[in-house]
Design an enzyme around this catalytic site. Sequence first.
Site, PDB file in Angstrom:
ATOM      1  N   VAL A  57       0.802  -1.223   0.000  1.00 15.64           N
ATOM      2  CA  VAL A  57       0.000   0.000   0.000  1.00 15.64           C
ATOM      3  C   VAL A  57       0.833   1.270   0.000  1.00 15.64           C
ATOM      4  O   VAL A  57       0.283   2.363  -0.186  1.00 15.64           O
ATOM      5  CB  VAL A  57      -0.972   0.022   1.203  1.00 15.64           C
ATOM      6  CG1 VAL A  57      -1.938  -1.162   1.136  1.00 15.64           C
ATOM      7  CG2 VAL A  57      -0.225   0.043   2.536  1.00 15.64           C
ATOM      8  N   ASN A  83      -5.932  -1.145   7.415  1.00 16.84           N
ATOM      9  CA  ASN A  83      -5.353  -1.820   8.571  1.00 16.84           C
ATOM     10  C   ASN A  83      -3.853  -2.090   8.424  1.00 16.84           C
ATOM     11  O   ASN A  83      -3.160  -2.266   9.429  1.00 16.84           O
ATOM     12  CB  ASN A  83      -6.096  -3.147   8.802  1.00 16.84           C
ATOM     13  CG  ASN A  83      -5.407  -4.042   9.802  1.00 16.84           C
ATOM     14  OD1 ASN A  83      -5.368  -3.749  10.993  1.00 16.84           O
ATOM     15  ND2 ASN A  83      -4.831  -5.141   9.314  1.00 16.84           N
ATOM     16  N   SER A 134      -3.753   3.612  16.652  1.00 10.85           N
ATOM     17  CA  SER A 134      -3.232   2.912  17.825  1.00 10.85           C
ATOM     18  C   SER A 134      -3.406   3.830  19.018  1.00 10.85           C
ATOM     19  O   SER A 134      -3.463   5.057  18.883  1.00 10.85           O
ATOM     20  CB  SER A 134      -1.747   2.580  17.648  1.00 10.85           C
ATOM     21  OG  SER A 134      -1.163   2.156  18.875  1.00 10.85           O
ATOM     22  N   TYR A 147       6.416   5.365  15.050  1.00  4.90           N
ATOM     23  CA  TYR A 147       5.150   4.647  15.088  1.00  4.90           C
ATOM     24  C   TYR A 147       4.034   5.521  15.664  1.00  4.90           C
ATOM     25  O   TYR A 147       2.964   5.683  15.065  1.00  4.90           O
ATOM     26  CB  TYR A 147       5.304   3.370  15.912  1.00  4.90           C
ATOM     27  CG  TYR A 147       4.049   2.533  15.991  1.00  4.90           C
ATOM     28  CD1 TYR A 147       3.652   1.742  14.916  1.00  4.90           C
ATOM     29  CD2 TYR A 147       3.259   2.529  17.137  1.00  4.90           C
ATOM     30  CE1 TYR A 147       2.494   0.969  14.983  1.00  4.90           C
ATOM     31  CE2 TYR A 147       2.109   1.761  17.221  1.00  4.90           C
ATOM     32  CZ  TYR A 147       1.730   0.986  16.135  1.00  4.90           C
ATOM     33  OH  TYR A 147       0.590   0.232  16.206  1.00  4.90           O
ATOM     34  N   SER A 150       3.151   8.432  13.385  1.00  3.87           N
ATOM     35  CA  SER A 150       2.391   8.000  12.209  1.00  3.87           C
ATOM     36  C   SER A 150       0.938   7.754  12.559  1.00  3.87           C
ATOM     37  O   SER A 150       0.023   8.108  11.799  1.00  3.87           O
ATOM     38  CB  SER A 150       3.012   6.738  11.590  1.00  3.87           C
ATOM     39  OG  SER A 150       2.774   5.585  12.390  1.00  3.87           O
ATOM     40  N   LYS A 151       0.689   7.173  13.717  1.00  3.59           N
ATOM     41  CA  LYS A 151      -0.678   6.867  14.113  1.00  3.59           C
ATOM     42  C   LYS A 151      -1.442   8.125  14.518  1.00  3.59           C
ATOM     43  O   LYS A 151      -2.665   8.222  14.287  1.00  3.59           O
ATOM     44  CB  LYS A 151      -0.682   5.839  15.241  1.00  3.59           C
ATOM     45  CG  LYS A 151      -0.138   4.470  14.836  1.00  3.59           C
ATOM     46  CD  LYS A 151      -0.929   3.864  13.672  1.00  3.59           C
ATOM     47  CE  LYS A 151      -0.519   2.433  13.390  1.00  3.59           C
ATOM     48  NZ  LYS A 151      -1.319   1.807  12.312  1.00  3.59           N
TER      49      LYS A 151
END
Length: 253
Positions: A57, A83, A134, A147, A150-151
Site C-alpha cells: 500500500v 489496517n 493505535s 510509530y 504516524s498513528k
Amino acid sequence: MTRKVAVVTGAARGIGLATTKLFLADGYAVAMIDRDADALHDAAGQLQDVHPVVCDVSHPDQVDAMAAEVAGAFDRVDALVNNAGVADFGPIQEHDFTRWRRVMETNLDGVFLMSQALVPHLRETRGAIVNIASISGLRASTLRVAYGTSKAAVIHLTKQQAAELGEWGIRANCVAPGPVDTKLALAVHSPEIRAAYHDAIPLNRYGSEQEIAEVIVFLCSGRASYVTGQTVASDGGFGSTGIGLPALRGQTA
C-alpha cells in the site's frame, strides 16, 4: 451485484484477517489486500467469497493496479479498512531517516493512497472508511517516535476525510487499539511487559483480534450511520489511565 463489498488491507493475518472473517459472517464479499503473497493466499484459500490482491500500500502504482483489479472483480465498494501497518520500536536517537520513512510510508502514506484510490467507488455507495491507528497515536510512549507519530497523523487524516467526504455520504472513522493478543505481541512482549500492561489496563488484560474487528465492522455498518470523524479507542480503558497506582486499585482510601 447487490452484495456489499469490503476492502481490507493487511488482511493476511491478525486484526485484518479477523475483520475479513467478520465481514464475511455479515454477508459481505471481501477484497483481501496484503503484500505478503504467501500468507495472503494461504489465508484466502481457507475462505469463500474473497478476492486476494497482492499489493504494497505504500507504492502508488501498486495501489492503482489494486483498485483496477478490485473494480474488475466487483462492481462496488462499500467499506475500506486501512489496517496495514508496520511497527519499529526503538530510542528516538536511534531512529534515522530510513527507519522513519519505513514506518511513515506504510502507516500514513498507505492510508492516504488507498483512500484516494477508492473514494470514487465509495461515493457511489455512500460507503465508509475505517482507519486503524493505535493508542500510541493518542498518548505518547517511549520507543515509538515514528510509530506513534504516524498513528497520530492517521487520526488527523481521518478527521480530514470526514470533513471533506461527508458531502458525498462517505463516513470516515478511526479505531485505536490498545495492547492486543496478536502473534507479534506474544513473540515480543516478555512476561514482565505483559504484567505491566495488565496492571495499567483497567480491564486487566490484552484485547483480542476479534474484539477489535467487532468495532471496525460496526463502524462500517448502517448501525453507525451518523458516526463520522471519530476515534474509538478499543483499549480496555488503557487511554483513560495515567494517574494513580495499580496497587491502590480497589482500595477505599
